[in-house]
Scaffold this motif. Structure first.
Motif, short mmCIF file in Angstrom:
data_model
loop_
_atom_site.label_atom_id
_atom_site.label_comp_id
_atom_site.label_asym_id
_atom_site.label_seq_id
_atom_site.Cartn_x
_atom_site.Cartn_y
_atom_site.Cartn_z
N ASP A 9 0.84 -1.20 0.00
CA ASP A 9 0.00 0.00 0.00
C ASP A 9 0.88 1.25 0.00
N ALA A 11 0.02 4.11 0.68
CA ALA A 11 -0.39 4.97 1.79
C ALA A 11 0.47 4.75 3.03
N ASP A 12 1.19 3.63 3.08
CA ASP A 12 2.06 3.33 4.23
C ASP A 12 3.37 4.11 4.19
N PRO A 63 4.48 -4.14 6.33
CA PRO A 63 3.46 -4.58 5.36
C PRO A 63 2.65 -5.73 5.93
N GLU A 71 6.06 -6.04 -6.38
CA GLU A 71 5.24 -5.27 -5.44
C GLU A 71 5.93 -3.96 -5.06
N GLN A 75 4.61 -0.18 -5.95
CA GLN A 75 4.45 0.83 -4.90
C GLN A 75 5.22 2.10 -5.26
#
Length: 261
Positions: A9, A11-12, A63, A71, A75
């Motif tokens: 994500d 947003a992390d 995560p 991945e 991101q």
């Protein structure tokens, strides 16, 4: 090792930007965070330095599970789009350099130039087998327990004896690193294979490595030089180990400025 990578994500992640000029995205090594690149601060007069911490490192949340280069690249693409960066220079060291190869080969339209520091597109079979062992040690005993082994890889003995601010910075970051965050990075590196993407890198690419690097990383540098179409050659950082940029920042700054500005 069981392998079940999951999406990451964006947003992390908190992105840190400083300076002005062409954007330079900086990707750190395992166990560090975005502050690893503070030594390049003088470049902020000509480049916008853009950095962030990998999942489970420093100010980036753990995560939900394992992740791989696909991945991480997805991101990073989402982060650049969120930040309004359409095209950038890219530099990565060790783990970050492996990601840089995968990203540049997958999204070449977003990459201007690349600097690959002390990295490989794929670890040797022996090293791949060792990553799950290191992951287990980090989970069980903490990353600090690995420092006596890691420091001899990252720095020359002369720098360790001097124990200056750059050596102390790296040791402090290891000691503070999440064991789980470090272990998940180890598991990714056990599975890493960005050779196909490296062969697609037609943009100008500089390969940087410390003079005291292990034979495996010297062999990897030669492979990258032979197989990356845009390779501008190998540059050796004198009197430096795996953390070449951090051990000899003056040399790195001069090379980055000459290659990117």
């Amino acid at each position: 090792m069981n392998w079940h990578p999951r999406p990451l994500d964006p947003a992390d992640i908190t992105v840190h930007r400083r300076g002005r000029g062409k954007p330079l995205v900086l990707l750190h090594c395992l166990g560090m965070d975005w502050h690893f690149w503070d030594v390049l601060e003088p470049l902020a007069d000509q480049l916008e330095l853009i950095a962030y911490s990998f999942p489970g490192h420093h100010d980036s949340r753990l995560p939900l599970g394992q992740y791989g280069e696909a991945e991480l690249a997805g991101q990073l693409k989402a982060l650049l789009e969120r930040e309004g960066v359409n095209r950038a220079n890219l530099a990565g060291i060790s783990m970050g350099g492996s990601l840089a190869q995968y990203f540049a080969g997958t999204y070449p339209e977003m990459v201007e130039r690349v600097i690959l520091c002390d990295c490989t597109p794929r670890y040797t079979d022996e090293m791949r087998a060792n990553w799950p062992v290191r992951a287990a040690l980090a989970r069980t005993n903490g990353v600090a327990s690995l420092i006596p082994m890691l420091e001899k890889v990252f720095f020359t003995q002369a720098s360790l004896d001097e124990n200056g601010p750059n050596v102390r910075h790296v040791k402090e970051k290891w000691a503070a690193c999440s064991g789980e965050g470090y272990a998940l990075g180890c598991e990714w590196l056990a599975m890493l294979d960005a050779r196909e993407q490296a062969r697609r890198m037609t943009m100008p690419t500089s390969i940087l490595l410390g003079s005291n690097e292990s034979q495996a990383f010297k062999d990897a540098a030669r492979w990258m030089n032979d197989n990356i179409p845009g390779s501008a050659g190998i540059v050796e950082v004198p009197m430096a180990g795996h953390a070449s940029v951090r051990e000899r920042p003056e040399f790195a700054i001069e090379h980055f400025r000459r290659f990117l500005c």
